[in-house]
Scaffold this active site. Structure first.
Site, PDB file in Angstrom:
ATOM      1  N   HIS A   2       1.535   5.578   6.747  1.00 22.39           N
ATOM      2  CA  HIS A   2       0.277   6.307   6.924  1.00 22.39           C
ATOM      3  C   HIS A   2      -0.761   5.790   5.943  1.00 22.39           C
ATOM      4  O   HIS A   2      -0.469   5.569   4.765  1.00 22.39           O
ATOM      5  CB  HIS A   2       0.499   7.804   6.688  1.00 22.39           C
ATOM      6  N   SER A   3      -1.968   5.560   6.430  1.00 19.20           N
ATOM      7  CA  SER A   3      -3.076   5.122   5.587  1.00 19.20           C
ATOM      8  C   SER A   3      -2.715   3.815   4.875  1.00 19.20           C
ATOM      9  O   SER A   3      -2.327   2.844   5.533  1.00 19.20           O
ATOM     10  CB  SER A   3      -3.443   6.237   4.600  1.00 19.20           C
ATOM     11  N   MET A   4      -2.794   3.779   3.551  1.00 19.95           N
ATOM     12  CA  MET A   4      -2.481   2.556   2.834  1.00 19.95           C
ATOM     13  C   MET A   4      -1.008   2.187   2.945  1.00 19.95           C
ATOM     14  O   MET A   4      -0.633   1.029   2.767  1.00 19.95           O
ATOM     15  CB  MET A   4      -2.866   2.704   1.361  1.00 19.95           C
ATOM     16  N   LEU A  20      -0.318   4.482  10.898  1.00 15.41           N
ATOM     17  CA  LEU A  20      -1.183   5.588  11.294  1.00 15.41           C
ATOM     18  C   LEU A  20      -2.416   5.606  10.404  1.00 15.41           C
ATOM     19  O   LEU A  20      -2.314   5.778   9.184  1.00 15.41           O
ATOM     20  CB  LEU A  20      -0.433   6.918  11.178  1.00 15.41           C
TER      21      LEU A  20
END
Length: 939
Positions: free
Chosen positions: A177-179, A204
């Site tokens: 997720h994200s980074m 994501l």
């Protein structure tokens, strides 16, 4: 002279009004970056039993590194699986979840719980084991120096969790997720990493293309190296199936355009989508909600379960099958399960009911079936394929559970279709309907199209079909100009009777465009539901809007990615209409959303033009000091010098030349310079030729009002200081020694070296503001003393006794002359020091993200290492105290003033050309700007 002065006053007032309007527009546009208060439309995922996270630190040999940093690896368990997990009786398919910026290991709960329930409900002989990493909630999006460490730890976790299995799994599924999504791909760039360990990567809301804001060179370099590795080793990594999901317009933190993987998709092993276009999801969650959005979580878990090979009970080795499954669940879902087999050559049950329909438009009605057919499973409706006048066959159904329902008939005899092919796989699931649009030329091998209606669905089924000429149903709806501000609109009208209409949105190509599509209806029936769909052909970012006959529907049309260069494509709106309604579609510019789009896509570019305007002001002050001997104040210098024609032409010319192939090759081969940032923006489809002008005007207005605010703050500080200290108001700043700045520099450099460069810049910024406030207090005191001596009204009451200071050894006239000279020198010095302090504040703001990360992790490490701002911090700590101890008189007599004045003709252009995207370069440009002033005492 008086008329010229009046014109100048009027022009100044006009400029003030323009800056006020521009700043107000900027504030309105900034609202688009804030949460809108609307609740996420996604359904929440819930745990049915108490979740547990088993720490695996003591279970893995060798020990996992970075324990002292708060890192850890956990195994998710829930309910009855907790005891199994404690004994580490693992036999499932390993899935490793990697959190992102300030993310928690507990974010895995939604995915893991849904996967557990699905395995229990299906009673399959396999399940998913979810592992999750803890990164101590580091601010990795603000500071890229920990990305390498996080990647190495993820690699250790990957090998560690595999060692827990008695029978080593074939591969691991990575979810980030994200980074964390960047780390999932960064694993493959580690030296010696075995790519066969990973078969599926799901990211994501991860900025795979580029960082959201390039404050940090370490973050940019990491992502560039990862993308370069995937491009260079595309052949070796083609077996890895990668899914990247963007959050849509509600994700204010990571734009969906940055989540695209098209730049590394050489072998079609990636899928990039936006949640609002994902079948059965059709929602836009915010950045955090994307990990628990139930509709999206279900799609992810369904795809993983479909990828399992039932013999090995592991993820299938077939990369082609995995990609087909991802496209099935995330791009185009025909409304049937992936595992459902669609027969290509089938024989129809002759004993069923058969009805021949020869109308061009048909709506299902229940037919009476003869006594001999009452035991049949349903009725087949047969439509002869016309030889001309029509191009497509369109059919839609509200029955979302029906699997096989539309067929091509190849052998038709005695009013019965004997043989054919199941065409249900060519249908598409959209909100509220399953639709099928069959291209008639592709059905040349069939004589009829057959629709099957099961007996048990007849009472509740809504089924409508028609033959149509799609070209005649496609209408052009030109986009209004964004300068129309919503006052003008374009519209088209359609008459009742049709089921499908297309609207070609000409000139809707750029991300800064924003429109409102109003759908007005006049219906003879109050039942039914229609659907408006925005289709963007170059990216999977379709959006949908459902409506009823009594409603007035409005759809926001905002692109999340601009049209790529050299691509000839146009967005469409598809109207799945009610045949009883006439429609009018009105397209109008939404000026508020235009401002929001500009802010959303270009807020990261504003700081460069803010600094550009600041450098123009500084250059004008130095030029006045060289020509007149005095430095003008900040506002006057900005009014005279901050003009867009000093920047815009050069940026456009460099952009046009750098965009050409011959100049680009020449630039790379012979010039040791990076490419202009405008070329990078054009590759991202976010560039337009008026962008530099727009950014400059907004940044100039921001600088003006920020300077006004800071001037007020300094005045308040000076007032407070005047009530505490008494100054020798007749002593000019040119007599100050530079020896007092040495201890300050030493202390600040020590802080930068032992703690954090950004921290020393913050302390330096405070020191500079205090120095400017003290100088402001002295100037005000001298004004008050001089005004009282000359018999004029005292303009400031800061120092009441300054009029008599120092007159015991001087006569009144000589004191007046000296005081005037000191006042002019100190006012000029104050203007220069104020601008130098403003530059220091800018540099400090650029370094602030790494300072936040350092402060957050202060309990585990005291020194920021690596420190991307350490060189700049050391140089500024050496220069600024020296600059603030140097008066304008010394600078004027220095040889470096000519060099500095000439340099400031070039620096604003360089900043606009090379710092628009790469913001971490701007502190170096500001350092070059101030360096000649620091050397003024030496030369």
């Amino acid at each position: 002279m008086q008329s010229v002065s009046c014109i100048q006053v009027q022009m100044g007032r006009v400029a003030l009004v323009v800056r006020a309007v521009l700043f107000a527009m900027l504030l309105i546009a900034s609202l688009s970056l804030l949460p809108d208060g609307e609740e996420n439309s996604c359904a929440m995922t819930y745990m049915f039993e108490m979740p547990k996270f088993l720490d695996l630190y003591r279970s893995i040999r060798p020990r996992l590194p970075y324990r002292q940093m708060g890192y850890g690896l956990y195994l998710y368990g829930e309910g009855h699986t907790v005891e199994r997990d404690r004994s580490l009786q693992l036999g499932g398919i390993p899935v490793l979840y990697i959190p992102g910026n300030a993310g928690s290991e507990k974010q895995v709960r939604s995915l893991a719980s849904v996967a557990l329930r699905k395995a229990q409900n299906l009673q399959r002989p396999f399940h998913l084991d979810f592992f999750t990493i803890a990164y101590n909630e580091e601010f990795v999006a603000l500071y890229g120096g920990v990305l390498e460490r996080q990647t190495r730890f993820a690699n250790a976790c990957l090998h560690g969790l595999l060692s827990l299995y008695p029978n080593r799994p074939q591969s691991v599924v990575l979810v980030g997720h994200s980074m964390g999504g960047i780390v999932t791909r960064g694993l493959f760039a580690l030296p010696g990493f075995d790519p066969s360990l990973v078969s599926v990567v799901i990211s994501l809301a991860a900025p795979q293309l580029a960082p959201v804001v390039m404050f940090d060179s370490l973050l940019t370099d990491y992502l560039d190296s990862v993308n370069a590795h995937w491009l260079k080793n595309a052949e070796q990594l083609r077996h890895v199936s990668v899914l990247s999901v963007g959050g849509g317009h509600r994700d204010r933190e990571v734009r969906s355009a940055l989540t695209s993987l098209r730049h590394v998709d050489i072998y079609n092993n990636t899928v990039s989508v936006v949640t609002c276009a994902v079948p059965l999801t059709w929602q836009s969650p915010d950045h955090q909600a994307i990990v628990w959005c139930k509709e999206l979580v279900l799609a992810i878990i369904r795809s993983l379960f479909d990828m399992v090979d039932h013999e090995s009970k592991q993820i299938t080795k077939s990369a082609e099958k995995r990609m087909d499954i991802l496209r099935h669940h995330f791009v185009r879902n025909p409304g049937v399960g992936y595992s459902h087999g669609l027969e290509r050559n089938l024989e129809f049950p002759v004993s069923s009911g058969w009805v021949l329909e020869e109308k061009a438009r048909w709506r299902f009605k229940k037919h009476k079936i003869s006594e001999s057919l009452k035991g049949s499973v349903g009725t087949f409706y047969v439509f002869p394929i016309p030889s001309e006048n029509y191009s497509h066959f369109y059919c839609r159904s509200n029955d979302l559970e029906l699997v096989s329902w539309i067929y091509g008939c190849s052998t038709y005899k005695n009013d019965v279709c004997l043989k054919g092919e199941d065409l249900s796989g060519k249908a598409e699931r959209i909100p509220g309907f399953k639709v099928s649009l069959l291209d008639l030329p592709s059905l040349a091998s069939f004589s009829h199209v057959t629709i099957f209606v099961p007996k048990w669905f007849e009472s509740k089924l809504l089924l409508e079909c028609e033959f149509l000429n799609l070209d005649q149903r496609t209408l052009t709806l030109p986009a209004p100009s964004i300068f129309s501000l919503g006052w003008t609109s374009n519209e088209v009208s359609i008459v009742p009777g049709g089921l499908l209409f297309n609207f070609k949105l000409d000139d809707v190509l750029q991300v800064y465009q924003a429109f409102e599509a109003h759908l007005e209806r006049k219906c003879t029936s109050t039942t039914g539901e229609d659907l408006l769909r925005l289709h963007v052909p170059w990216y999977h970012e379709d959006s949908f809007m459902r409506g009823s006959p009594q409603e007035h529907t409005m759809m926001d049309i905002r692109l999340q990615t601009g049209r790529p260069p050299l691509l000839d494509a146009t967005p469409f709106m598809h109207l799945h209409a009610l045949p009883s309604c006439s429609y009018k579609v009105v397209l109008r510019t939404s000026f508020a959303n235009v401002l929001g789009q500009i802010m959303r896509f270009h807020v990261e570019n504003l700081p460069a033009y803010f600094v550009t305007s600041l450098l123009l002001v500084f250059g004008r002050q130095l030029s006045d000091l060289l020509s007149r001997g005095l430095c003008t104040d900040f506002r006057s210098a900005q009014m005279d010098a901050s003009k867009p024609y000093k920047i815009q032409p050069f940026v456009i010319i460099l952009h046009l030349t750098a965009s050409s192939e011959w100049f680009s090759a020449l630039w790379i081969d012979f010039l040791p310079l990076p490419e202009p940032d405008s070329v990078l923006l054009e590759r991202r489809s976010t560039w337009f030729n008026l962008l530099p002008l727009l950014l400059f005007l907004l940044a100039d207005a921001t600088l003006y009002w920020m300077a006004t605010l800071c001037s007020g703050i300094v005045h308040v500080l000076a007032t407070l200081l005047s009530k505490t200290w008494r100054f020798e108001s007749y002593r000019s700043e040119q007599h100050r020694s530079t020896s007092s700045c040495l201890p300050v520099s030493i202390v600040l450099i020590a802080v930068a070296w032992t703690q954090c460069g950004a921290l020393s810049l913050i302390l330096l910024c405070i020191f500079c503001i205090l120095k400017v406030a003290i100088l402001k207090c002295k100037v005000t005191s001298l004004k008050a003393a001089l005004s009282k001596t000359l018999g004029e009204p005292v303009q400031s009451g800061l120092v009441s006794e300054a009029a008599g200071a120092g007159r015991t050894s001087e006569n009144a006239e000589s004191w007046k002359a000296r005081a005037k000279q000191c006042l002019e020198t100190d006012q000029s010095t104050l203007s220069l020091h104020s601008t130098a302090t403003a530059a220091t504040v800018c540099v400090t703001l650029f370094s602030l993200p790494s300072a936040l990360h350092w402060f957050r992790q202060l309990h585990v490490e005291r020194k920021l290492n690596p420190d991307p701002h350490l060189p700049v911090a050391i140089l500024f700590c050496l220069m600024l105290p020296l600059v603030l101890q140097t008066s304008s008189t010394i600078i004027r007599s220095s040889k470096v003033l000519h060099v500095s004045t000439t340099l400031h003709l070039l620096l604003p252009i360089v900043t606009a050309v090379f710092g628009t995207v790469h913001l971490y370069r701007i502190p170096y440009f500001l350092m070059v700007s101030l360096l000649p002033l620091a050397l003024a005492r030496l030369f």
